[in-house]
Design a protein around this motif. Structure first.
Motif, mmCIF file in Angstrom:
data_model
loop_
_atom_site.group_PDB
_atom_site.id
_atom_site.type_symbol
_atom_site.label_atom_id
_atom_site.label_comp_id
_atom_site.label_asym_id
_atom_site.label_seq_id
_atom_site.Cartn_x
_atom_site.Cartn_y
_atom_site.Cartn_z
ATOM 1 N N ALA A 83 0.867 -1.176 0.000
ATOM 2 C CA ALA A 83 0.000 0.000 0.000
ATOM 3 C C ALA A 83 0.904 1.227 0.000
ATOM 4 O O ALA A 83 1.304 1.722 1.053
ATOM 5 C CB ALA A 83 -0.921 -0.004 1.214
ATOM 6 N N SER A 84 1.222 1.684 -1.173
ATOM 7 C CA SER A 84 2.075 2.861 -1.308
ATOM 8 C C SER A 84 1.274 4.108 -0.932
ATOM 9 O O SER A 84 0.084 4.192 -1.226
ATOM 10 C CB SER A 84 2.568 2.948 -2.750
ATOM 11 O OG SER A 84 3.470 4.013 -2.892
ATOM 12 N N PRO A 85 1.915 5.092 -0.299
ATOM 13 C CA PRO A 85 1.191 6.301 0.090
ATOM 14 C C PRO A 85 0.572 7.027 -1.100
ATOM 15 O O PRO A 85 1.160 7.085 -2.184
ATOM 16 C CB PRO A 85 2.274 7.180 0.719
ATOM 17 C CG PRO A 85 3.360 6.238 1.113
ATOM 18 C CD PRO A 85 3.315 5.128 0.114
ATOM 19 N N CYS A 86 -0.599 7.594 -0.893
ATOM 20 C CA CYS A 86 -1.253 8.396 -1.931
ATOM 21 C C CYS A 86 -0.471 9.707 -2.105
ATOM 22 O O CYS A 86 0.444 10.010 -1.336
ATOM 23 C CB CYS A 86 -2.710 8.677 -1.549
ATOM 24 S SG CYS A 86 -2.921 9.887 -0.232
ATOM 25 N N GLY A 87 -0.844 10.491 -3.077
ATOM 26 C CA GLY A 87 -0.144 11.741 -3.355
ATOM 27 C C GLY A 87 -0.172 12.717 -2.195
ATOM 28 O O GLY A 87 0.843 13.347 -1.882
ATOM 29 N N ILE A 88 -1.322 12.861 -1.549
ATOM 30 C CA ILE A 88 -1.412 13.786 -0.415
ATOM 31 C C ILE A 88 -0.497 13.318 0.710
ATOM 32 O O ILE A 88 0.223 14.113 1.313
ATOM 33 C CB ILE A 88 -2.868 13.923 0.076
ATOM 34 C CG1 ILE A 88 -3.722 14.587 -0.995
ATOM 35 C CG2 ILE A 88 -2.926 14.712 1.386
ATOM 36 C CD1 ILE A 88 -5.212 14.585 -0.693
ATOM 37 N N CYS A 89 -0.488 12.026 0.992
ATOM 38 C CA CYS A 89 0.383 11.505 2.055
ATOM 39 C C CYS A 89 1.854 11.689 1.701
ATOM 40 O O CYS A 89 2.673 12.009 2.565
ATOM 41 C CB CYS A 89 0.079 10.035 2.315
ATOM 42 S SG CYS A 89 -1.490 9.786 3.176
ATOM 43 N N ARG A 90 2.190 11.507 0.441
ATOM 44 C CA ARG A 90 3.579 11.728 0.020
ATOM 45 C C ARG A 90 3.995 13.166 0.277
ATOM 46 O O ARG A 90 5.101 13.434 0.743
ATOM 47 C CB ARG A 90 3.744 11.378 -1.461
ATOM 48 C CG ARG A 90 3.620 9.898 -1.724
ATOM 49 C CD ARG A 90 3.674 9.570 -3.207
ATOM 50 N NE ARG A 90 3.284 8.186 -3.417
ATOM 51 C CZ ARG A 90 3.759 7.415 -4.383
ATOM 52 N NH1 ARG A 90 4.630 7.891 -5.258
ATOM 53 N NH2 ARG A 90 3.356 6.176 -4.493
ATOM 54 N N GLN A 91 3.105 14.100 -0.011
ATOM 55 C CA GLN A 91 3.411 15.508 0.226
ATOM 56 C C GLN A 91 3.576 15.786 1.725
ATOM 57 O O GLN A 91 4.483 16.508 2.135
ATOM 58 C CB GLN A 91 2.317 16.399 -0.364
ATOM 59 C CG GLN A 91 2.569 17.881 -0.179
ATOM 60 C CD GLN A 91 3.826 18.369 -0.865
ATOM 61 O OE1 GLN A 91 4.053 18.085 -2.035
ATOM 62 N NE2 GLN A 91 4.653 19.106 -0.134
ATOM 63 N N VAL A 92 2.719 15.206 2.554
ATOM 64 C CA VAL A 92 2.834 15.399 4.006
ATOM 65 C C VAL A 92 4.146 14.797 4.506
ATOM 66 O O VAL A 92 4.862 15.411 5.306
ATOM 67 C CB VAL A 92 1.618 14.790 4.739
ATOM 68 C CG1 VAL A 92 1.842 14.741 6.240
ATOM 69 C CG2 VAL A 92 0.364 15.596 4.419
ATOM 70 N N LEU A 93 4.500 13.608 4.033
ATOM 71 C CA LEU A 93 5.771 12.998 4.435
ATOM 72 C C LEU A 93 6.948 13.863 3.997
ATOM 73 O O LEU A 93 7.931 14.011 4.738
ATOM 74 C CB LEU A 93 5.892 11.585 3.865
ATOM 75 C CG LEU A 93 4.896 10.563 4.417
ATOM 76 C CD1 LEU A 93 5.026 9.235 3.668
ATOM 77 C CD2 LEU A 93 5.073 10.354 5.916
ATOM 78 N N ALA A 94 6.867 14.456 2.812
ATOM 79 C CA ALA A 94 7.945 15.311 2.318
ATOM 80 C C ALA A 94 8.128 16.552 3.200
ATOM 81 O O ALA A 94 9.239 17.066 3.329
ATOM 82 C CB ALA A 94 7.669 15.731 0.874
ATOM 83 N N GLU A 95 7.069 17.001 3.812
ATOM 84 C CA GLU A 95 7.145 18.163 4.708
ATOM 85 C C GLU A 95 7.956 17.848 5.958
ATOM 86 O O GLU A 95 8.725 18.678 6.430
ATOM 87 C CB GLU A 95 5.728 18.589 5.104
ATOM 88 C CG GLU A 95 5.661 19.768 6.044
ATOM 89 C CD GLU A 95 5.785 21.110 5.349
ATOM 90 O OE1 GLU A 95 5.952 22.110 6.055
ATOM 91 O OE2 GLU A 95 5.704 21.165 4.109
ATOM 92 N N PHE A 96 7.765 16.652 6.519
ATOM 93 C CA PHE A 96 8.351 16.328 7.815
ATOM 94 C C PHE A 96 9.521 15.355 7.782
ATOM 95 O O PHE A 96 10.236 15.233 8.764
ATOM 96 C CB PHE A 96 7.262 15.782 8.749
ATOM 97 C CG PHE A 96 6.239 16.807 9.108
ATOM 98 C CD1 PHE A 96 6.513 17.788 10.044
ATOM 99 C CD2 PHE A 96 5.005 16.821 8.484
ATOM 100 C CE1 PHE A 96 5.575 18.751 10.371
ATOM 101 C CE2 PHE A 96 4.050 17.780 8.795
ATOM 102 C CZ PHE A 96 4.340 18.741 9.741
ATOM 103 N N MET A 97 9.702 14.654 6.686
ATOM 104 C CA MET A 97 10.820 13.697 6.619
ATOM 105 C C MET A 97 11.320 13.544 5.180
ATOM 106 O O MET A 97 11.304 12.452 4.639
ATOM 107 C CB MET A 97 10.437 12.344 7.231
ATOM 108 C CG MET A 97 9.167 11.723 6.690
ATOM 109 S SD MET A 97 8.687 10.184 7.518
ATOM 110 C CE MET A 97 9.738 8.992 6.732
#
Length: 130
Positions: A83-97
């Motif tokens: 279950a690869s992260p969706c686009g919104i989750c990828r953006q949130v992860l990019a913000e913090f890690m």
């Protein structure tokens, strides 16, 4: 924390998923740089746009408790596949890690690891806001 231990935490989080519409349960476990672990699950809603993914649930829990820096996140799903992260989750992860690791685990396929930058190579960043 080992990758395997973090995957076990994600599996535990998946037990709490609220997925009455899709039946697609997801669990995530997020490791903060100080060693704290934050678990999240997907929470569906009859208004599908109000659904929240497991990854964002974990990140938002951590941020709401004062954590801002993370090393890795483990993600598991009930589907038996990754279950690869969706686009919104990828953006949130990019913000913090932005340099963090994303561990995807499947009972059938094992574990694969990506960096957040691999999953979102041209993510929108703080520096882009002027």
């Amino acid at each position: 924390m080992t990758d395997e231990a973090l995957i076990l935490q994600a599996k535990d989080a998946m037990k709490n998923a609220y997925a009455p519409y899709s039946g697609f349960r997801v669990g995530a476990a997020l490791l903060a740089k100080d060693g704290a672990v934050f678990k999240g699950c997907n929470v569906e809603n009859a208004s599908y746009g109000a659904t929240n993914c497991a990854e964002r649930t974990a990140v938002f829990k951590a941020v709401s408790e004062g954590h801002r820096e993370f090393e890795k996140i483990a993600i598991v799903a009930s589907s038996g596949d990754y279950a690869s992260p969706c686009g919104i989750c990828r953006q949130v992860l990019a913000e913090f890690m932005p340099e963090g690791k994303v561990l995807l685990y499947s009972e059938e396929k094992g574990m694969v690891t990506y960096t957040v930058r691999e999953l979102l190579p041209m993510g929108f960043r703080k520096e882009d806001i002027r």
